[in-house]
Design an enzyme around this catalytic site. Structure first.
Site, PDB file in Angstrom:
ATOM      1  CB  CYS A 114      39.883  53.038  75.153  1.00  0.00           C
ATOM      2  SG  CYS A 114      40.918  51.807  75.747  1.00  0.00           S
TER       3      CYS A 114
ATOM      4  CD  GLU B 214      35.060  53.663  79.765  1.00  0.00           C
ATOM      5  OE1 GLU B 214      35.317  54.554  80.713  1.00  0.00           O
ATOM      6  OE2 GLU B 214      35.505  53.778  78.584  1.00  0.00           O
TER       7      GLU B 214
END
Length: 349
Positions: A2, A129
């Site tokens: 992340c 992402e």
């Protein structure tokens, strides 16, 4: 992993979005730790080293606090261990923005604070992402489905404005239940570092990651450890009652998130506007249809006032710009309108 998030709510909205029921059944909105509301800046594009809203047990700051009392704090993304000897945290030679759940008890940087009960919940609208292809990296925005989670069972017709919330709260023992955007709740670990020569302590955190859920594996093989629902958040924060090994059992891959593709505009962390969240049509042949989540976004923002929102901070990172891909941006029903509304200049009192 992340490496980028978004959190666009104003400080008071974050507090209301984190409301919970204590053991007595009363609804409570956690207050901000002294001065921390001013350290937080709403952003469509947060990167490591920026300050994010983090939920922790109040007992970390006041041992006499109730077991279930919570507080919001602004913490730096990228954990600086308490034992770090340099005078400048930017001299940290390895990345601590994420830590893997599988070996969290094997690395001193994470093991020490974890065994001390220094568990936190990182709050965000969602995270970004990138899916790697042969020619490029395609970014996606990933978040809780709206209107269908355990804490978001209200119908769109039940959404009320902040003014109505305040009126309802006067009749109850606490703030009205939050009916806006359901914030993502990511499990994390934090530490407190004080400069060797003295100075203000720095609180910082790392996002804990797990293997990606089935629906996200086509994008990336890792994802943040998501705490789904009030009970999981409570157990993660309650370091007194829930011991470390039991808390770690909460760190599971959960197939509960939704996502949409966005423009590579978000690749440059200096870009900080609603365009970062704007859905794009990867086929360039048909328009994206409005989803239940995007409709919920539109209903909430059209009925609430952004008067307390701060201007996004466009200087949170110094990364160099990257070129945008040729993906065409298409309107996504209510989401398009929400983004336009969120980009309005805040009114000053």
């Amino acid at each position: 992993m992340c490496g980028r998030t978004a959190c666009t709510l104003a400080p008071d909205e974050v507090s209301r979005a984190c409301s919970y029921r204590n053991r007595g059944g009363q609804r409570r909105a956690p207050r901000w730790r002294d001065g921390d509301a001013d350290k937080y800046r709403p952003s469509y594009n947060k990167s490591p080293q920026s300050m994010s809203p983090v939920l922790v047990s109040q007992r970390h700051f006041d041992k006499s606090a109730a077991v279930d009392e919570r507080v919001l704090a602004s913490m730096r993304w990228g954990l600086i261990p308490a034992w770090f000897k340099e005078s400048d945290p930017s001299k940290m030679q390895y990345s601590t923005s994420n830590c893997r759940s599988e070996n969290i008890l094997e690395k001193k940087s994470y093991k020490d604070p974890l065994l001390k009960g220094q568990r936190c919940v990182i709050m965000a609208d969602g995270f970004y992402e990138w899916r790697r292809t042969e020619k490029e990296k395609q970014p996606f925005f990933i978040y809780f489905p709206q209107g269908s989670g355990p804490d978001q069972e209200k119908k769109e017709s039940d959404l009320v404005s902040p003014a109505s919330n305040e009126k309802n709260s006067e009749k109850s023992e606490g703030p009205a239940e939050w009916t806006g955007w359901r914030l993502l709740t990511m499990a994390g670990v934090f530490d407190c570092w004080t400069p060797p020569g003295g100075g203000e302590p720095l609180y910082s955190y790392s996002v804990i990651t797990v293997n990606a859920s089935p629906n996200l594996q086509s994008i990336h093989d890792r994802m943040p450890a998501i705490l789904d629902g009030e009970e999981e958040v409570r157990r993660w924060l309650d370091f007194g009652e829930v011991k470390t090994l039991d808390a770690i059992k909460l760190l599971q891959s959960k197939d509960i998130l939704t996502f949409h593709p966005v423009s590579s505009f978000v690749n440059n962390s200096r870009n900080n506007s609603p365009e970062c969240l704007q859905p794009v049509d990867l086929n360039s042949k048909k328009e994206l249809k409005a989803t239940a989540s995007s409709k919920m976004m539109m209903s909430w923002l059209s009925s609430s006032s952004p008067s307390n929102r701060k201007e996004p901070d466009t200087n949170e990172s110094k990364e160099e710009p990257e070129r945008n891909t040729k993906a065409r941006r298409k309107p996504a029903g209510g989401l398009e309108l929400w983004l336009q509304g969120a980009n309005k200049k805040p009114r000053t009192k």
